[in-house]
Design an enzyme around this catalytic site. Structure first.
Site, PDB file in Angstrom:
ATOM      1  N   SER A   1      17.776  63.950   4.024  1.00 46.59           N
ATOM      2  CA  SER A   1      18.071  64.776   2.931  1.00 46.59           C
ATOM      3  C   SER A   1      17.325  65.485   1.648  1.00 46.59           C
ATOM      4  O   SER A   1      15.396  65.823   2.344  1.00 46.59           O
ATOM      5  CB  SER A   1      18.702  64.005   2.085  1.00 46.59           C
ATOM      6  OG  SER A   1      18.532  62.455   1.564  1.00 46.59           O
TER       7      SER A   1
ATOM      8  N   GLU B   1      15.548  79.437  -1.343  1.00 50.08           N
ATOM      9  CA  GLU B   1      17.112  79.481  -0.254  1.00 50.08           C
ATOM     10  C   GLU B   1      18.085  78.604  -1.006  1.00 50.08           C
ATOM     11  O   GLU B   1      18.183  77.996  -2.257  1.00 50.08           O
ATOM     12  CB  GLU B   1      16.712  78.594   0.753  1.00 50.08           C
ATOM     13  CG  GLU B   1      16.508  79.359   1.775  1.00 50.08           C
ATOM     14  CD  GLU B   1      16.140  78.749   2.868  1.00 50.08           C
ATOM     15  OE1 GLU B   1      17.125  77.565   3.118  1.00 50.08           O
ATOM     16  OE2 GLU B   1      15.306  78.555   3.789  1.00 50.08           O
TER      17      GLU B   1
ATOM     18  N   LYS C   1      21.051  76.214  -2.047  1.00 50.22           N
ATOM     19  CA  LYS C   1      21.439  75.080  -2.002  1.00 50.22           C
ATOM     20  C   LYS C   1      22.294  74.962  -1.309  1.00 50.22           C
ATOM     21  O   LYS C   1      23.610  75.065  -2.462  1.00 50.22           O
ATOM     22  CB  LYS C   1      21.570  73.881  -2.249  1.00 50.22           C
ATOM     23  CG  LYS C   1      21.717  72.876  -1.726  1.00 50.22           C
ATOM     24  CD  LYS C   1      21.097  71.777  -1.888  1.00 50.22           C
ATOM     25  CE  LYS C   1      21.053  70.067  -1.686  1.00 50.22           C
ATOM     26  NZ  LYS C   1      22.150  69.786  -1.218  1.00 50.22           N
TER      27      LYS C   1
ATOM     28  N   ASP D   1      26.719  74.665  -0.755  1.00 48.09           N
ATOM     29  CA  ASP D   1      27.169  73.822  -0.701  1.00 48.09           C
ATOM     30  C   ASP D   1      28.876  73.327   0.402  1.00 48.09           C
ATOM     31  O   ASP D   1      29.389  74.448   0.354  1.00 48.09           O
ATOM     32  CB  ASP D   1      28.132  73.186  -1.720  1.00 48.09           C
ATOM     33  CG  ASP D   1      28.590  71.636  -2.553  1.00 48.09           C
ATOM     34  OD1 ASP D   1      28.132  70.640  -1.955  1.00 48.09           O
ATOM     35  OD2 ASP D   1      28.924  71.535  -3.344  1.00 48.09           O
TER      36      ASP D   1
ATOM     37  N   TYR E   1      19.236  77.005   8.087  1.00 52.74           N
ATOM     38  CA  TYR E   1      18.388  77.067   6.969  1.00 52.74           C
ATOM     39  C   TYR E   1      16.833  76.359   7.394  1.00 52.74           C
ATOM     40  O   TYR E   1      16.560  76.453   6.212  1.00 52.74           O
ATOM     41  CB  TYR E   1      18.763  76.661   5.498  1.00 52.74           C
ATOM     42  CG  TYR E   1      19.195  75.736   5.844  1.00 52.74           C
ATOM     43  CD1 TYR E   1      17.967  73.878   6.725  1.00 52.74           C
ATOM     44  CD2 TYR E   1      20.526  75.313   5.788  1.00 52.74           C
ATOM     45  CE1 TYR E   1      18.860  72.500   6.599  1.00 52.74           C
ATOM     46  CE2 TYR E   1      21.711  73.911   5.998  1.00 52.74           C
ATOM     47  CZ  TYR E   1      20.478  73.056   6.618  1.00 52.74           C
ATOM     48  OH  TYR E   1      21.103  72.137   6.919  1.00 52.74           O
TER      49      TYR E   1
ATOM     50  N   LYS F   1      17.973  71.476  -8.971  1.00 52.59           N
ATOM     51  CA  LYS F   1      19.300  71.134  -8.945  1.00 52.59           C
ATOM     52  C   LYS F   1      19.693  71.517 -10.079  1.00 52.59           C
ATOM     53  O   LYS F   1      19.316  71.560 -10.852  1.00 52.59           O
ATOM     54  CB  LYS F   1      19.555  69.624  -9.285  1.00 52.59           C
ATOM     55  CG  LYS F   1      19.877  69.186  -7.799  1.00 52.59           C
ATOM     56  CD  LYS F   1      21.498  69.128  -7.289  1.00 52.59           C
ATOM     57  CE  LYS F   1      21.062  68.323  -6.340  1.00 52.59           C
ATOM     58  NZ  LYS F   1      22.840  68.464  -5.619  1.00 52.59           N
TER      59      LYS F   1
ATOM     60  N   CYS G   1      47.488  43.174 -15.712  1.00 55.13           N
ATOM     61  CA  CYS G   1      47.016  44.305 -14.151  1.00 55.13           C
ATOM     62  C   CYS G   1      47.755  45.374 -14.345  1.00 55.13           C
ATOM     63  O   CYS G   1      49.526  44.799 -13.858  1.00 55.13           O
ATOM     64  CB  CYS G   1      45.785  43.467 -13.205  1.00 55.13           C
ATOM     65  SG  CYS G   1      45.411  44.666 -12.225  1.00 55.13           S
TER      66      CYS G   1
ATOM     67  N   CYS H   1      53.377  45.235  -5.141  1.00 53.99           N
ATOM     68  CA  CYS H   1      53.558  43.636  -4.169  1.00 53.99           C
ATOM     69  C   CYS H   1      53.705  42.656  -5.795  1.00 53.99           C
ATOM     70  O   CYS H   1      52.757  43.245  -5.888  1.00 53.99           O
ATOM     71  CB  CYS H   1      52.585  43.501  -2.218  1.00 53.99           C
ATOM     72  SG  CYS H   1      51.437  42.382  -3.313  1.00 53.99           S
TER      73      CYS H   1
ATOM     74  N   CYS I   1      58.430  46.835  -9.637  1.00 55.57           N
ATOM     75  CA  CYS I   1      58.139  48.491 -10.276  1.00 55.57           C
ATOM     76  C   CYS I   1      59.013  48.712 -11.433  1.00 55.57           C
ATOM     77  O   CYS I   1      60.090  48.452 -11.014  1.00 55.57           O
ATOM     78  CB  CYS I   1      57.312  48.564  -9.423  1.00 55.57           C
ATOM     79  SG  CYS I   1      56.304  50.487  -9.754  1.00 55.57           S
TER      80      CYS I   1
ATOM     81  N   CYS J   1      61.714  52.521  -7.636  1.00 54.44           N
ATOM     82  CA  CYS J   1      60.498  52.033  -7.241  1.00 54.44           C
ATOM     83  C   CYS J   1      61.131  50.434  -5.851  1.00 54.44           C
ATOM     84  O   CYS J   1      61.649  49.746  -7.346  1.00 54.44           O
ATOM     85  CB  CYS J   1      59.054  51.884  -7.299  1.00 54.44           C
ATOM     86  SG  CYS J   1      57.962  51.468  -6.552  1.00 54.44           S
TER      87      CYS J   1
ATOM     88  N   CYS K   1      51.293  43.503 -10.354  1.00 55.51           N
ATOM     89  CA  CYS K   1      50.666  42.497 -10.598  1.00 55.51           C
ATOM     90  C   CYS K   1      51.321  41.662 -12.020  1.00 55.51           C
ATOM     91  O   CYS K   1      51.622  40.673 -11.256  1.00 55.51           O
ATOM     92  CB  CYS K   1      49.133  42.911 -10.281  1.00 55.51           C
ATOM     93  SG  CYS K   1      48.140  41.601 -10.570  1.00 55.51           S
TER      94      CYS K   1
ATOM     95  N   CYS L   1      45.867  40.132  -6.030  1.00 54.91           N
ATOM     96  CA  CYS L   1      46.142  41.548  -6.706  1.00 54.91           C
ATOM     97  C   CYS L   1      46.719  42.402  -5.939  1.00 54.91           C
ATOM     98  O   CYS L   1      45.683  42.308  -4.995  1.00 54.91           O
ATOM     99  CB  CYS L   1      45.508  41.759  -7.914  1.00 54.91           C
ATOM    100  SG  CYS L   1      45.554  43.211  -8.654  1.00 54.91           S
TER     101      CYS L   1
END
Ligand code: IVH
Length: 762
Positions: free
Chosen positions: A95, A126, A128, A130, A247, A336, A430, A435, A440, A455, A460, A480
């Site tokens: 890399s 050159e 870069k 993606d 490249y 970059k 939370c 479950c 829910c 639902c 939780c 959880c």
């Protein structure tokens, strides 16, 4: 080259056996394929078919000379549920280090100048691009192998799919080397990407009308390119608008190559390979820097998505002198682009529960395009971050996107803050769902939008609090449901067991319908797909006047096959899948290699774990903690009982792989037969370390022509000095190195005995 150390006669015998097995496998697979697809009368299970298919893939990758375009491994749709075979890269795919501004680019050049002891040379710039890195092997001008980068050491064999891409030549022009590898980027131009996503959305309208699940459009051109290459069916890859920019020359045997990267690009183009568009050569770093700055200004006007500019030392000899440090070459750097910023409305601050139970806030944004990508979410890290930046729901915010990184909220535009905007508070309980004990009904329901009130899942509701000085808040419930779900998602992910078809949505369904509670339960799925077909969203529904009929459709069948296949994913991936803190792909491989079985890893004393090179005390501690929990062992035992492979397979390749482990070489001077980076990587692939300075710890110095001060230093330290011929021999048959060292140390011992220090004679 490095692993084929067998002598000619043995190799021929091996090849003859392989050839006859390959022919048998091809005939069998074609017959079963026909029985399955055409006659609908399969005689063997998908798993058995897969096993035959893999055996053929493995033989073809061990004996590329036996590959043939009409092999079932190369033909479209040959394998139901096929996965890709592993390809070990002869030279690792490295890399790049980044330069974020002009100063960093100049500092990089200065470091190179100091190492090379010269001030002036040329550079190549050159784009870069993606996309997806690819290594292509051409033999006698024919494309015989295409492999993804993977972890840099080994990737996936995607030959059949890459052959189907028009832009990649299957046959080269002119006089290519007998066998060589080139590297490049497969990418999807922006226009093609937009058109493909538009087509997906159009298809979705039809699918919705037919009651089928919608297809997800690709998030960006890079994912689209990667997804298109990793298709099961090469015909799908062929239909995608893909391009390639080559490249780099990878490895090449017995062939004189140009002296510079620039000439190499020209030469590759003459062979018919499309090289990176708009590469340019520059006399010095100032000109290269100006080119980077010009690119920065016109980054969005390119036909392809790019995330920077690669600046490379042009002279291949100098590249060789510079070599690599770790996984990054010293002869190239990625300039970059600065992050792009836009403003939009922050509509809502939501939270997602992480795998460790951390409650992570994020911003739901009014959709906005940044750098060619539509952004709807951005991270907000934690409550401190939100307070520090003073961002509130309803604010106009500046968001920033830098390359790959998830967009971030930078700051609010205070002049545009609505009068009623209030500070955001972390939820007291939370919001994890699917479950637990309560039905829910909360905003973050895992069910599709608008279904929260119906639902059947649960949430939780555990207490949320900080742990010590940690900036994050955590759910305090050990069980959880969101953490359970994240753990299962992680287990199924690509870095772990790679169970395709078990994404967030399907896992939510399975949890909500109490079909699974942990990762071990996944292995019961193949034996109950008939029952699962009744779950809305999993089975195939046929609407009849007399009532709906539920059938096991392709989705469940493929899912069952993927689960079965994951059993042989191997120890390292299993270790990653268990979700032990700090265990990732690299240290899992080290642990798997060192201990050989799951039990051995989990039962190893802390010191032994920590002693593994690359593991260390923190990871060791985390494994020991994990193994202290009895619930974890129950999962392990059930995985083992289900037949999940928990031992390290040691292939022949693995054994010859690191015969130079513990040795440390320096390469200096010029070499005729192979560029120095290639020699360096090949030595590293055999387990050796390659350094740039000679010390008494250096095992030996390989000295080519015009080797100067390093050779002299080696002489003064009595470090063995070996020739280019010896380097080639060492790479071909690494075991000779030990013989040379034994011969050299016999001389040393005599010297040492004559020396004054008694300890040195050991
Ligand atoms: S040279 C030694 N040149 O960037 C590294 N890489 O960050 C050789 N990439 O994996 C890479 N365009 O996928 C090089 N013109 C270019 C590139 C390029 C895109 C990607 C490549 C590589 C990654 C490294």
């Amino acid at each position: 080259m490095t692993t084929n150390s067998t002598t000619g006669a043995a190799a021929d015998a091996g090849q003859a056996v392989a050839r006859s097995r390959v022919e048998q496998l091809r005939a069998d697979l074609l017959r079963h394929n026909r029985l399955y697809h055409v006659l609908d009368a399969a005689e063997i299970s998908d798993a058995e078919f897969d096993a035959l298919f893999r055996e053929l893939q493995e033989l073809e990758s061990a004996y590329p000379e036996l590959l043939s375009p009409d092999s079932p491994t190369q033909t479209v749709g040959a394998a139901p549920g096929q996965t890709f075979a592993e390809v070990r890269h002869r030279l690792p795919m490295l890399s790049l280090a980044n330069a974020l501004n002009g100063g960093e680019l100049l500092a990089w050049r200065q470091r190179a100048a100091d190492l090379l002891d010269r001030e002036e040379w040329t550079f190549v710039t050159e784009p870069k691009i993606d996309g997806l890195a690819i290594a292509l092997v051409y033999e006698r001008g024919q494309l015989v192998q295409a492999a993804t980068r993977g972890d840099g050491r080994s990737g996936e064999d995607v030959t059949a799919n890459v052959r189907a891409i028009d832009a990649v030549p299957n046959e080269l022009r002119g006089s290519p080397p007998p066998i060589f590898e080139v590297r490049g980027e497969i990418y999807m131009p922006k226009t093609g990407f937009e058109a493909m996503n538009a087509a997906i959305l159009a298809q979705n309208e039809e699918r919705e009308a037919e009651g089928r699940t919608a297809l997800t459009p690709y998030a960006n051109p890079r994912n689209a390119a990667a997804g298109s290459v990793r298709q099961k069916d090469a015909a799908v890859t062929a239909s995608r608008p893909l391009s390639i920019g080559v490249y780099q020359l990878g490895w090449v045997d017995d062939f004189a190559i140009p002296d510079t990267h620039w000439e190499t690009l020209g030469w590759l183009a003459e062979l018919g390979l499309p090289t990176t568009p708009e590469a340019a050569v520059h006399d010095g770093i100032d000109a290269a820097l100006s080119a980077c700055e010009r690119w920065t200004e016109r980054r969005d006007s390119q036909a392809f998505e790019m995330d920077g500019v690669v600046v490379k030392v042009d002279d291949l000899g100098l590249q060789a002198d510079l070599g690599a440090v770790g996984r990054e070459p010293r002869w190239a750097i990625a300039w970059k682009f600065p992050p792009q910023e836009v403003s939009t409305i922050l509509e809502q601050i939501l939270v997602k529960v992480g795998r460790t139970g951390s409650i992570n806030p994020y911003a739901r944004l009014r959709p906005v395009r940044v750098g060619g990508v539509q952004v709807t979410n951005a991270t907000l890290h934690n409550l401190d971050d939100i307070r520090r930046k003073d961002v509130r729901e309803g604010d106009t915010v500046v968001i920033r996107r830098a390359g790959d990184v998830i967009p971030q909220v930078v700051r609010p535009v205070l002049e545009r803050r609505p009068g009623d905007a209030v500070e955001w508070e972390m939820p007291a309980v939370c919001p994890g769902t699917t479950c637990g004990e309560r039905t829910c009904g909360n905003d973050h329901c895992g069910a599709a939008d608008g279904q929260a009130d119906t639902c059947s899942g649960v949430w939780c509701g555990g207490a949320v609090a900080r742990q010590g000085d940690d900036a994050d808040f955590y759910c305090e419930r050990l069980d959880c449901p969101a953490v359970v779900q994240r753990a299962i998602e992680h287990f199924c992910g690509r870095s772990a067991m790679d169970i395709r078809g078990l994404g967030e949505q399907v896992i939510t369904l399975l949890l909500r319908h109490r079909q699974i509670a942990d990762v071990a339960d996944l292995y019961a799925i193949p034996s109950k797909i008939e029952a699962l077909a009744r779950i809305d969203g999993l089975g195939h529904v046929k609407r009849r006047k007399s009532g709906d009929v539920y059938e096991v459709g392709d989705r469940l069948r493929n899912l069952a096959a993927a689960i079965e296949r994951s059993k042989s994913r191997g120890l390292a991936h299993l270790l990653v899948g268990l979700g032990i803190r700090h265990i990732g792909g690299e240290n899992a491989s080290l642990l798997a290699g060192a201990f050989g079985s799951l039990d051995a890893v989990l039962l190893a004393p802390r010191d032994e774990l920590a002693a593994v090179d690359g593991v260390g005390p923190i990871i060791a501690e985390s494994i020991v903690d994990w193994a202290m929990n009895g619930d974890n062992w129950s999962v392990v035992h059930r995985l083992q009982a289900a037949g999940v492979e928990d031992e390290q397979e040691r292939s022949d390749d693995d054994r010859v792989e690191t015969p130079l482990e513990g040795m440390r070489f320096v390469i200096t001077g010029r070499f005729e037969a192979m560029p120095r980076p290639q020699a360096e990587s090949a030595l590293k692939a055999l387990g050796a370390a390659v350094g740039s300075s000679v010390s008494k710890n250096t095992t030996a110095v390989f000295a080519g022509e015009k080797a100067g001060s390093k050779r002299a230093k080696a002489e003064s330290l009595s470090v063995p000095i070996w020739t280019e011929e010896q380097l080639i021999e060492a790479l071909a048959s690494p075991s000779v190195v030990t013989q040379w060292l034994a011969a050299a140390s016999a001389v040393d011992v005599v010297d040492a005995v004559n020396a004054v220090e008694p300890d040195a004679s050991t």
